[in-house]
Design an enzyme around this catalytic site. Structure first.
Site, PDB file in Angstrom:
ATOM      1  N   ASP A 112       0.848  -1.188   0.000  1.00 54.72           N
ATOM      2  CA  ASP A 112       0.000   0.000   0.000  1.00 54.72           C
ATOM      3  C   ASP A 112       0.886   1.241   0.000  1.00 54.72           C
ATOM      4  OD1 ASP A 112      -2.817   1.009   0.149  1.00 54.72           O
ATOM      5  OD2 ASP A 112      -1.980   2.089   1.858  1.00 54.72           O
TER       6      ASP A 112
HETATM    7  C1  LIG Z   1       2.698   8.760  -5.323  1.00 55.05           C
HETATM    8  C2  LIG Z   1       2.423   7.794  -6.453  1.00 55.05           C
HETATM    9  C3  LIG Z   1       1.470   6.808  -6.343  1.00 55.05           C
HETATM   10  N1  LIG Z   1       1.217   5.942  -7.381  1.00 55.05           N
HETATM   11  C4  LIG Z   1       0.192   4.904  -7.297  1.00 55.05           C
HETATM   12  C5  LIG Z   1       0.710   3.547  -6.787  1.00 55.05           C
HETATM   13  C6  LIG Z   1      -0.563   2.860  -6.353  1.00 55.05           C
HETATM   14  O1  LIG Z   1      -1.105   2.150  -7.486  1.00 55.05           O
HETATM   15  C7  LIG Z   1      -1.484   4.018  -5.984  1.00 55.05           C
HETATM   16  C8  LIG Z   1      -1.775   4.048  -4.502  1.00 55.05           C
HETATM   17  O2  LIG Z   1      -2.898   3.274  -4.258  1.00 55.05           O
HETATM   18  P1  LIG Z   1      -2.878   1.909  -3.459  1.00 55.05           P
HETATM   19  O3  LIG Z   1      -4.153   1.848  -2.689  1.00 55.05           O
HETATM   20  O4  LIG Z   1      -1.588   1.766  -2.711  1.00 55.05           O
HETATM   21  O5  LIG Z   1      -2.866   0.798  -4.597  1.00 55.05           O
HETATM   22  P2  LIG Z   1      -3.910   0.457  -5.750  1.00 55.05           P
HETATM   23  O6  LIG Z   1      -5.313   0.568  -5.272  1.00 55.05           O
HETATM   24  O7  LIG Z   1      -3.546   1.253  -6.984  1.00 55.05           O
HETATM   25  O8  LIG Z   1      -3.544  -1.062  -6.082  1.00 55.05           O
HETATM   26  P3  LIG Z   1      -3.723  -2.393  -5.176  1.00 55.05           P
HETATM   27  O9  LIG Z   1      -4.367  -1.985  -3.867  1.00 55.05           O
HETATM   28  O10 LIG Z   1      -4.610  -3.291  -5.984  1.00 55.05           O
HETATM   29  O11 LIG Z   1      -2.331  -2.942  -5.017  1.00 55.05           O
HETATM   30  O12 LIG Z   1      -0.807   5.224  -6.352  1.00 55.05           O
HETATM   31  C9  LIG Z   1       1.940   6.059  -8.563  1.00 55.05           C
HETATM   32  O13 LIG Z   1       1.709   5.276  -9.510  1.00 55.05           O
HETATM   33  N2  LIG Z   1       2.912   7.014  -8.679  1.00 55.05           N
HETATM   34  C10 LIG Z   1       3.189   7.907  -7.678  1.00 55.05           C
HETATM   35  O14 LIG Z   1       4.094   8.754  -7.844  1.00 55.05           O
END
Ligand SMILES: Cc1cn([C@H]2C[C@H](O)[C@@H](COP(=O)(O)OP(=O)(O)OP(=O)(O)O)O2)c(=O)[nH]c1=O
EC number: 3.6.1.9
Length: 191
Positions: free
Chosen positions: A70
């Site tokens: 997460d």
């Molecule tokens: C800060 C930041 C976040 N993110 C993304 C990563 C995660 O996918 C998302 C944070 O949400 P999460 O809830 O961590 O993840 P998710 O819902 O996308 O996927 P899952 O729970 O199924 O594993 O933000 C980026 O892609 N680049 C960035 O610079």
């Protein structure tokens, strides 16, 4: 067999960088911070819930290992998850403008034999953003599905004045810490 409990294409891409074989499990767990829960505890709990949900979804867990992660953006003890809509994305970017925030990523590796976790925290300083820049970025669609409404791996990189920490951690899966977890679990990442 290693499984990644995630619907995030970024996490899949990052784990592939380690050169390990894995299968993907779709999990969906509630992401709601409990009253009084610290941002670090919250991020860790959600990552653990994802990994456990993945393990529970396997018909025959056997010696399977499941990774869950997460990522959240934290400013002034407030947790910024994925924006609900364009107005929410604009509000987050206005708050992040010109300031330094933390990005916390937690990873859990769970299996029948036990559970282990790593937490990675990075500091990110944002450039000062004017309203037209925020509007154009939100209109690009990139903020959606990203914690804090930006993507370090995309156009968002142009707004990051400074990073103190882990690029892969900000993107969603801290690879140094993940590799260490995998080694503890008996899986050797390439390199
Ligand atoms: C800060 C930041 C976040 N993110 C993304 C990563 C995660 O996918 C998302 C944070 O949400 P999460 O809830 O961590 O993840 P998710 O819902 O996308 O996927 P899952 O729970 O199924 O594993 O933000 C980026 O892609 N680049 C960035 O610079």
């Amino acid at each position: 067999m290693l499984h990644l409990a995630s619907q995030s294409p970024r996490r899949r891409q990052l784990l592939e960088q380690l050169g390990v074989d894995f299968a993907v499990l779709d999990v969906d767990v509630p992401e709601q911070r409990a009253p009084g829960e610290s941002p670090r505890d919250y991020v860790s709990r959600v990552a653990r819930d994802k990994a456990r949900a993945g393990l529970a979804a396997l018909a025959h867990a056997g010696d399977a290992l499941v990774l869950g992660a997460d990522t959240e953006v934290v400013l002034d003890d407030e947790v910024f998850g994925k924006p609900r809509d364009a107005a929410d994305a604009v509000a987050m970017l206005r708050r992040l403008s010109g300031r330094t925030h933390a990005v916390i990523s937690a990873v859990w590796l769970v299996g029948a034999g036990g559970e282990q976790c790593e937490v990675c925290e990075s500091q990110v300083r944002f450039a000062t953003l004017d309203e037209p820049a925020i509007a154009a970025y939100v209109a690009s669609g990139e903020p959606f599905g990203k914690a804090g409404a930006y993507a370090i791996q995309g156009r968002g990189a142009a707004m990051l004045a400074h990073l103190d920490g882990s690029y892969s951690g900000v993107m969603g899966l801290p690879l140094f810490e993940t590799a260490r977890l995998l080694r503890h679990g008996g899986i050797s990442p390439a390199g």
